[in-house]
Design an enzyme around this catalytic site. Structure first.
Site, PDB file in Angstrom:
ATOM      1  N   ARG A  88       0.827  -1.203   0.000  1.00  0.00           N
ATOM      2  CA  ARG A  88       0.000   0.000   0.000  1.00  0.00           C
ATOM      3  C   ARG A  88       0.872   1.269   0.000  1.00  0.00           C
ATOM      4  O   ARG A  88       0.348   2.362  -0.148  1.00  0.00           O
ATOM      5  CB  ARG A  88      -0.787   0.055   1.274  1.00  0.00           C
ATOM      6  CG  ARG A  88      -2.229  -0.407   1.431  1.00  0.00           C
ATOM      7  CD  ARG A  88      -3.208  -0.080   0.415  1.00  0.00           C
ATOM      8  NE  ARG A  88      -4.544   0.089   0.931  1.00  0.00           N
ATOM      9  CZ  ARG A  88      -5.430  -0.881   1.082  1.00  0.00           C
ATOM     10  NH1 ARG A  88      -5.140  -2.113   0.779  1.00  0.00           N
ATOM     11  NH2 ARG A  88      -6.644  -0.605   1.537  1.00  0.00           N
ATOM     12  N   ARG A 123     -21.809  -1.365  -2.627  1.00  0.00           N
ATOM     13  CA  ARG A 123     -21.148  -2.652  -2.322  1.00  0.00           C
ATOM     14  C   ARG A 123     -21.712  -3.282  -1.050  1.00  0.00           C
ATOM     15  O   ARG A 123     -21.876  -2.622  -0.033  1.00  0.00           O
ATOM     16  CB  ARG A 123     -19.644  -2.397  -2.156  1.00  0.00           C
ATOM     17  CG  ARG A 123     -18.880  -3.605  -1.636  1.00  0.00           C
ATOM     18  CD  ARG A 123     -17.426  -3.542  -1.973  1.00  0.00           C
ATOM     19  NE  ARG A 123     -16.661  -2.595  -1.159  1.00  0.00           N
ATOM     20  CZ  ARG A 123     -15.347  -2.426  -1.299  1.00  0.00           C
ATOM     21  NH1 ARG A 123     -14.681  -3.094  -2.225  1.00  0.00           N
ATOM     22  NH2 ARG A 123     -14.709  -1.554  -0.531  1.00  0.00           N
ATOM     23  N   ARG A 167     -10.351   7.457   2.709  1.00  0.00           N
ATOM     24  CA  ARG A 167      -9.575   6.344   2.120  1.00  0.00           C
ATOM     25  C   ARG A 167      -9.056   6.731   0.742  1.00  0.00           C
ATOM     26  O   ARG A 167      -7.939   6.357   0.367  1.00  0.00           O
ATOM     27  CB  ARG A 167     -10.445   5.083   2.046  1.00  0.00           C
ATOM     28  CG  ARG A 167     -10.537   4.373   3.389  1.00  0.00           C
ATOM     29  CD  ARG A 167     -11.678   3.403   3.431  1.00  0.00           C
ATOM     30  NE  ARG A 167     -11.518   2.274   2.562  1.00  0.00           N
ATOM     31  CZ  ARG A 167     -12.541   1.595   2.020  1.00  0.00           C
ATOM     32  NH1 ARG A 167     -13.776   1.946   2.269  1.00  0.00           N
ATOM     33  NH2 ARG A 167     -12.320   0.565   1.268  1.00  0.00           N
TER      34      ARG A 167
HETATM   35  P1  AMP Z   1      -9.065  -3.117   1.863  1.00  0.00           P
HETATM   36  O1  AMP Z   1      -9.986  -4.269   2.124  1.00  0.00           O
HETATM   37  O2  AMP Z   1      -7.882  -3.499   1.002  1.00  0.00           O
HETATM   38  O3  AMP Z   1      -9.785  -1.898   1.361  1.00  0.00           O
HETATM   39  O4  AMP Z   1      -8.431  -2.722   3.286  1.00  0.00           O
HETATM   40  C1  AMP Z   1      -9.239  -2.279   4.353  1.00  0.00           C
HETATM   41  C2  AMP Z   1      -8.383  -1.571   5.380  1.00  0.00           C
HETATM   42  O5  AMP Z   1      -7.399  -2.473   5.915  1.00  0.00           O
HETATM   43  C3  AMP Z   1      -7.560  -0.397   4.855  1.00  0.00           C
HETATM   44  O6  AMP Z   1      -8.320   0.797   4.780  1.00  0.00           O
HETATM   45  C4  AMP Z   1      -6.450  -0.324   5.900  1.00  0.00           C
HETATM   46  O7  AMP Z   1      -6.924   0.232   7.104  1.00  0.00           O
HETATM   47  C5  AMP Z   1      -6.174  -1.795   6.162  1.00  0.00           C
HETATM   48  N1  AMP Z   1      -5.140  -2.332   5.242  1.00  0.00           N
HETATM   49  C6  AMP Z   1      -5.306  -3.301   4.286  1.00  0.00           C
HETATM   50  N2  AMP Z   1      -4.147  -3.553   3.668  1.00  0.00           N
HETATM   51  C7  AMP Z   1      -3.215  -2.732   4.198  1.00  0.00           C
HETATM   52  C8  AMP Z   1      -1.832  -2.496   3.969  1.00  0.00           C
HETATM   53  N3  AMP Z   1      -1.170  -3.178   3.023  1.00  0.00           N
HETATM   54  N4  AMP Z   1      -1.198  -1.568   4.737  1.00  0.00           N
HETATM   55  C9  AMP Z   1      -1.864  -0.887   5.698  1.00  0.00           C
HETATM   56  N5  AMP Z   1      -3.166  -1.038   5.967  1.00  0.00           N
HETATM   57  C10 AMP Z   1      -3.849  -1.952   5.234  1.00  0.00           C
END
Ligand code: AMP
Length: 217
Positions: A88, A123, A167
């Site tokens: 990320r 979603r 986000r």
């Molecule tokens: P996502 O399902 O990929 O949208 O992730 C949901 C949340 O999980 C994000 O908004 C972050 O808070 C956390 N998260 C997921 N992947 C990462 C990552 N690689 N680094 C830091 N936080 C993460």
């Protein structure tokens, strides 16, 4: 084959990752999914990361990197994997490269913020299985109920409008620099993810991959 799915929240990384998983039999590793599971099980890690996720902030990399290293060391990852939501940030990418882990391609799923906000607002996730629905494009047959397993559908807490805006800002500030980073490594593949419907986007993925003369294996 090791693949990274890059792109803003809600662009369809999870859905495309699932389709790649079904077609190429590579495990899909979603850091967001692993974290949400830890939160719902109230584990030590889950309790620590919950507040970051709720706010739409990134979880500190030290926990994430450890978690990913552990997951990709498992047997099912020997032939490759699909990373959804990791790395990320540039330091996260550098951290895995410094471990000697090199991916074959990075699919950069692109869509305008307006499309993203609309997609996230419709979603819905299933409580009991990995199915994802879109109340406009792919509504469940019965409102609020999963077609696959009959589980209850819900909206992710961080899919509420106030978290989504944040986000997106975090994505532009912290994740977007990865586009330059992977482009310099010559492994970035642009994919137009703006069409409505996962099948159309998946077609764009396969076309873009073919244009780079890469054979999935
Ligand atoms: P996502 O399902 O990929 O949208 O992730 C949901 C949340 O999980 C994000 O908004 C972050 O808070 C956390 N998260 C997921 N992947 C990462 C990552 N690689 N680094 C830091 N936080 C993460």
């Amino acid at each position: 084959m090791k693949i990274i799915l890059l792109g803003p929240p809600g662009v369809g990384k999870g859905t495309i990752g699932q389709m790649l998983n079904e077609k190429y039999k590579l495990p899909k590793i979603s850091t967001g999914e692993i974290l949400r599971d830890e939160v719902s099980k109230r584990t030590g890690l889950g309790l620590k990361v919950e507040r970051y996720i709720k706010r739409g902030d990134l979880v500190p990399s030290k926990w994430i990197i450890q978690m990913v290293k552990h997951r990709i060391s498992k047997n099912d990852c020997k032939k490759g994997y699909i990373l959804d939501g990791f790395p990320r940030t540039v330091p996260q990418a550098q951290a895995i490269e410094s471990e000697g882990i090199h991916v074959d391609m990075v699919l950069d799923l692109k869509a305008p913020d307006k499309v993203i906000v609309n997609r996230i607002s419709s979603r819905r996730l299933c409580h009991d299985c990995p199915a994802v629905f879109d109340t406009h494009i792919k509504p469940p047959k019965k409102k609020g109920i999963c077609d696959v397993c009959g589980g209850k559908l819900f909206r992710r807490a961080d899919d509420e409008p106030e978290s989504v805006q944040h986000r997106l800002e975090v994505y532009h500030a912290k994740t977007e620099p990865l586009i330059k980073f992977f482009s310099a490594e010559g492994i970035l593949i642009d994919v137009d993810a703006s069409p409505d419907g996962p099948k159309k986007v998946f077609r764009n993925v396969e076309r873009a991959v073919l244009a780079h003369h890469i054979h999935m294996k």
